[in-house]
Design a protein around this motif. Structure first.
Motif: not given
Length: 217
Positions: A4-16, A28-32, A46-48
């Protein structure tokens, strides 16, 4: 089996965003990733995930934090501010409902340890909510706290620096119990919460449970 998803990163810069994802996945975190506020809100629904990590420089992280907190009360939210906002970011973040504030440029150690602590504390809070609360009274809690503070104030006269005491609340314990829960199970969960707190906060002399779901540190 997919984790299951642990961390959602919200950022428009692809590099950052890529840098943050790489640091978290290495631990070892699951990230989107979400690159817009709307996309982030959709993925939260959707992913909580357990943690939302967003920036406040070229991305509307504060606006996302406010909306996410209103929609997802159990979500842990971290805001990454630019260093020039160090003096004002913490009060602002607390007002918006954030649980964590980091200053850029983000270091791997602080990022990973902070996210790990947020997840541990949130899981302990959920576990405590599933266990029946012990029978205590507000008067007993207050008396215990007064005695403990009196002792620590007297001890502080021997210290080079003053003693700091804070009250950490993990959330209200549930009124109903689940099968298998009881006094022993609750004690085990509280012990795990204490270990997580002690491992992540330096120079702790005392950490005791106070009432249903509070700790004096």
């Amino acid at each position: 089996m997919q984790r299951s998803l642990q961390v959602l990163v919200a950022e428009k810069s692809r590099a950052l965003a890529g840098m943050l994802v790489a640091l978290l996945e290495e631990a070892n975190f699951t990230v989107d990733v979400a690159t817009t506020v709307d996309e982030a809100l959709a993925k939260l629904a959707e992913h909580r995930p357990e943690v939302l990590l967003t920036t406040v420089s070229r991305f509307d992280g504060e606006g996302l934090c406010k909306q996410a907190r209103a929609l997802h009360r159990e979500l842990s939210i971290g805001l990454i501010y630019p260093p020039m906002r160090a003096d004002t970011c913490e009060p602002r973040a607390r007002m918006l409902g954030a649980d964590l504030v980091l200053l850029g440029p983000v270091q791997r150690g602080s990022l990973v340890s902070s996210v790990r602590l947020l997840i541990k504390l949130k899981r302990q809070q959920k576990a405590l909510q599933a266990a029946p609360p012990p029978t205590t009274s507000a008067g007993d809690d207050l008396a215990t706290l007064k005695r403990m503070l009196t002792i620590e104030v007297k001890k502080s006269r021997r210290y080079r620096y003053p003693v700091s005491v804070f009250l950490l609340e993990l959330g209200e314990a549930g009124a109903t119990s689940q099968p298998g829960s009881g006094k022993e199970e609750r004690t085990r969960r509280v012990g795990s919460a204490l270990r997580a707190i002690h491992d992540q906060i330096r120079d702790i002399d005392l950490c005791i449970p106070l009432g249903d779901d509070r700790f004096v540190v």
